[in-house]
Each structure stands twice: as C-alpha cells, then as structure tokens.
Motif scaffolding. Structure first.
Motif, PDB file in Angstrom:
ATOM      1  N   ASN A   1       0.841  -1.193   0.000  1.00 54.19           N
ATOM      2  CA  ASN A   1       0.000   0.000   0.000  1.00 54.19           C
ATOM      3  C   ASN A   1       0.876   1.242   0.000  1.00 54.19           C
ATOM      4  O   ASN A   1       2.006   1.218   0.490  1.00 54.19           O
ATOM      5  CB  ASN A   1      -0.899   0.009   1.230  1.00 54.19           C
ATOM      6  CG  ASN A   1      -1.847  -1.163   1.256  1.00 54.19           C
ATOM      7  OD1 ASN A   1      -2.220  -1.705   0.220  1.00 54.19           O
ATOM      8  ND2 ASN A   1      -2.250  -1.572   2.441  1.00 54.19           N
TER       9      ASN A   1
ATOM     10  N   ASN B   1     -15.939  -5.527   0.429  1.00 56.41           N
ATOM     11  CA  ASN B   1     -15.681  -4.784   1.664  1.00 56.41           C
ATOM     12  C   ASN B   1     -15.296  -5.688   2.833  1.00 56.41           C
ATOM     13  O   ASN B   1     -14.714  -5.225   3.792  1.00 56.41           O
ATOM     14  CB  ASN B   1     -16.881  -3.905   2.023  1.00 56.41           C
ATOM     15  CG  ASN B   1     -16.449  -2.579   2.617  1.00 56.41           C
ATOM     16  OD1 ASN B   1     -15.339  -2.117   2.373  1.00 56.41           O
ATOM     17  ND2 ASN B   1     -17.313  -1.981   3.391  1.00 56.41           N
TER      18      ASN B   1
ATOM     19  N   PHE C   1     -11.451  -6.396   1.640  1.00 53.75           N
ATOM     20  CA  PHE C   1     -10.712  -5.136   1.491  1.00 53.75           C
ATOM     21  C   PHE C   1     -11.628  -3.978   1.881  1.00 53.75           C
ATOM     22  O   PHE C   1     -12.144  -3.276   1.011  1.00 53.75           O
ATOM     23  CB  PHE C   1     -10.229  -4.957   0.052  1.00 53.75           C
ATOM     24  CG  PHE C   1      -9.324  -6.043  -0.433  1.00 53.75           C
ATOM     25  CD1 PHE C   1      -7.994  -6.071  -0.035  1.00 53.75           C
ATOM     26  CD2 PHE C   1      -9.789  -7.041  -1.278  1.00 53.75           C
ATOM     27  CE1 PHE C   1      -7.149  -7.072  -0.483  1.00 53.75           C
ATOM     28  CE2 PHE C   1      -8.951  -8.043  -1.722  1.00 53.75           C
ATOM     29  CZ  PHE C   1      -7.630  -8.068  -1.323  1.00 53.75           C
TER      30      PHE C   1
ATOM     31  N   VAL D   1     -13.200  -0.474   2.771  1.00 51.24           N
ATOM     32  CA  VAL D   1     -12.904   0.917   2.451  1.00 51.24           C
ATOM     33  C   VAL D   1     -13.321   1.751   3.657  1.00 51.24           C
ATOM     34  O   VAL D   1     -14.461   1.660   4.112  1.00 51.24           O
ATOM     35  CB  VAL D   1     -13.691   1.383   1.208  1.00 51.24           C
ATOM     36  CG1 VAL D   1     -13.451   2.854   0.941  1.00 51.24           C
ATOM     37  CG2 VAL D   1     -13.328   0.551   0.003  1.00 51.24           C
TER      38      VAL D   1
ATOM     39  N   THR E   1      -4.613   6.274   1.717  1.00 47.56           N
ATOM     40  CA  THR E   1      -3.805   5.108   1.398  1.00 47.56           C
ATOM     41  C   THR E   1      -4.499   4.367   0.261  1.00 47.56           C
ATOM     42  O   THR E   1      -5.715   4.142   0.309  1.00 47.56           O
ATOM     43  CB  THR E   1      -3.665   4.170   2.615  1.00 47.56           C
ATOM     44  OG1 THR E   1      -3.035   4.887   3.684  1.00 47.56           O
ATOM     45  CG2 THR E   1      -2.838   2.941   2.285  1.00 47.56           C
TER      46      THR E   1
ATOM     47  N   ARG F   1      -4.334   0.860  -2.290  1.00 48.14           N
ATOM     48  CA  ARG F   1      -3.804  -0.495  -2.361  1.00 48.14           C
ATOM     49  C   ARG F   1      -3.753  -0.910  -3.824  1.00 48.14           C
ATOM     50  O   ARG F   1      -4.625  -0.533  -4.619  1.00 48.14           O
ATOM     51  CB  ARG F   1      -4.637  -1.467  -1.527  1.00 48.14           C
ATOM     52  CG  ARG F   1      -6.021  -1.679  -2.010  1.00 48.14           C
ATOM     53  CD  ARG F   1      -6.769  -2.738  -1.185  1.00 48.14           C
ATOM     54  NE  ARG F   1      -8.128  -2.873  -1.675  1.00 48.14           N
ATOM     55  CZ  ARG F   1      -8.484  -3.600  -2.726  1.00 48.14           C
ATOM     56  NH1 ARG F   1      -7.577  -4.281  -3.405  1.00 48.14           N
ATOM     57  NH2 ARG F   1      -9.742  -3.663  -3.104  1.00 48.14           N
TER      58      ARG F   1
ATOM     59  N   TYR G   1      -6.779   1.031  -5.842  1.00 48.62           N
ATOM     60  CA  TYR G   1      -8.043   1.027  -5.103  1.00 48.62           C
ATOM     61  C   TYR G   1      -7.855   1.807  -3.814  1.00 48.62           C
ATOM     62  O   TYR G   1      -6.818   1.692  -3.157  1.00 48.62           O
ATOM     63  CB  TYR G   1      -8.472  -0.404  -4.755  1.00 48.62           C
ATOM     64  CG  TYR G   1      -9.118  -1.136  -5.901  1.00 48.62           C
ATOM     65  CD1 TYR G   1     -10.501  -1.151  -6.044  1.00 48.62           C
ATOM     66  CD2 TYR G   1      -8.341  -1.799  -6.837  1.00 48.62           C
ATOM     67  CE1 TYR G   1     -11.096  -1.826  -7.100  1.00 48.62           C
ATOM     68  CE2 TYR G   1      -8.924  -2.472  -7.901  1.00 48.62           C
ATOM     69  CZ  TYR G   1     -10.312  -2.475  -8.014  1.00 48.62           C
ATOM     70  OH  TYR G   1     -10.898  -3.136  -9.067  1.00 48.62           O
TER      71      TYR G   1
ATOM     72  N   LYS H   1      -8.079   2.495  -0.029  1.00 46.46           N
ATOM     73  CA  LYS H   1      -8.139   1.692   1.188  1.00 46.46           C
ATOM     74  C   LYS H   1      -8.676   2.537   2.340  1.00 46.46           C
ATOM     75  O   LYS H   1      -9.677   2.207   2.949  1.00 46.46           O
ATOM     76  CB  LYS H   1      -6.757   1.138   1.533  1.00 46.46           C
ATOM     77  CG  LYS H   1      -6.739   0.278   2.788  1.00 46.46           C
ATOM     78  CD  LYS H   1      -5.333  -0.218   3.083  1.00 46.46           C
ATOM     79  CE  LYS H   1      -5.286  -1.126   4.270  1.00 46.46           C
ATOM     80  NZ  LYS H   1      -5.814  -0.585   5.493  1.00 46.46           N
ATOM     81  N   THR H   2      -7.988   3.646   2.619  1.00 45.37           N
ATOM     82  CA  THR H   2      -8.356   4.528   3.731  1.00 45.37           C
ATOM     83  C   THR H   2      -8.187   5.974   3.288  1.00 45.37           C
ATOM     84  O   THR H   2      -7.238   6.292   2.573  1.00 45.37           O
ATOM     85  CB  THR H   2      -7.444   4.276   4.951  1.00 45.37           C
ATOM     86  OG1 THR H   2      -7.441   2.891   5.254  1.00 45.37           O
ATOM     87  CG2 THR H   2      -7.903   5.065   6.164  1.00 45.37           C
TER      88      THR H   2
END
Length: 165
Positions: free
Chosen positions: A7, A80, A83, A85, A117, A119, A134, A136-137
């Motif tokens: 990441n 979800n 992975f 979000v 972040t 990924r 994608y 992530k956070t």
C-alpha cells in the motif's frame, strides 16, 4: 505470478475529477466510484509508472501551470469484507465514517486536506503486469465555514441580557 501487495500512503494529497457518487458521465459508467490522485513527486510518479501503475499526465491548461502526473483510483464497496474501504470526513472536532450511501457527499465538499492510502490490484494484460489503484483509507478534512464554526459550539455569543424576550 504472485505479487506482494504494498500500500502507498499520501499525505496532503490533491485529488481531481471526483465521482464518489458513481454518477454516469462521459467517461464513466453509472455505479463506478472514482477520483484521480495527483502524484506531486516526479521521481515517485516515474517509479510508479515503471512498476506498472496507470500513471497519466494532465497537460497544463495555461502557460503558468505545469503538467501533473496522476493515477485513477477506484472506490469499491464490492469486496468490503476482504478489502474494507474506510473514508472519514473530519469536520472541526468531529470524525464521521462514510459508507456507500453517504460517500457521494465528497463530490461537492469544500475540502481543505486529504490523507489517503491506496492499495494495488495486480492484473495481467497479455503477459504484461499492470496495477490498478483502489482506495483503502482516506481522511478528508473540510474547510470549516465561519458561521458553522460559530454555531457548532452551541454558544451563540449571546448573553441573557441580549435576549429579545
């Protein structure tokens, strides 16, 4: 081919072409949530390109601007469980987790800063490995309106002597 997932975190990021609601647009089918992340560091942009990230260049619109490197980032709630979000709005002293139904608020938000972040998701294109980004956070800090700030505290600057009744 198995790739390790690394990441990448960006602080004080600049984002463009926001479509968190997943609206149908000229280059976007309905339901696809995404945005573009500007890669400020040219060395990092070149390294990401060489690794297989979909780094693109946005040409300058005026003579005063410089070209910007960016990558498209997908916001997906489909997997979800595997992975998740996590997108938070930071508004004054409040932190609110957005979900699939509320994330569209970001399309029209007055954003001060973004920390996020991404990924990687590796895929094979006829023997050539590519990487799709994608989300992530993400923490989105909003610009606080002067009136919102004043009235959020519940202290409206009035004393009992000021009250009209």
């Amino acid at each position: 081919m198995t790739k390790s997932y690394k990441n990448i975190t960006f602080m004080d990021a600049q984002i463009l072409f926001k479509n968190f609601a997943g609206e149908e647009r000229k280059f976007n089918p309905a339901g696809n949530r995404n945005f573009c992340l500007v890669i400020e560091d040219e060395v990092q942009a070149q390294q990401m390109f060489e690794e297989g990230w979909n780094v693109r260049i946005l040409p300058p619109r005026t003579d005063d601007e410089v070209a910007k490197h960016y990558i498209p980032v997908t916001v997906s709630y489909r997997n979800n469980d595997s992975f998740p979000v996590c997108v938070y709005i930071v508004d004054g002293n409040q932190r609110t987790l957005l979900n699939e139904d509320t994330i569209g608020r970001l399309d029209h938000a007055d954003i001060a800063t973004v920390d996020l972040t991404i990924r990687p998701r590796y895929w094979d294109d006829n023997g050539r490995t590519k990487i799709k980004a994608y989300l992530k956070t993400m923490y989105v800090t909003l610009n606080v309106d002067e009136l919102d700030q004043r009235y959020a505290s519940g202290d409206y600057g009035m004393t009992s002597e000021d009250a009209p009744f």
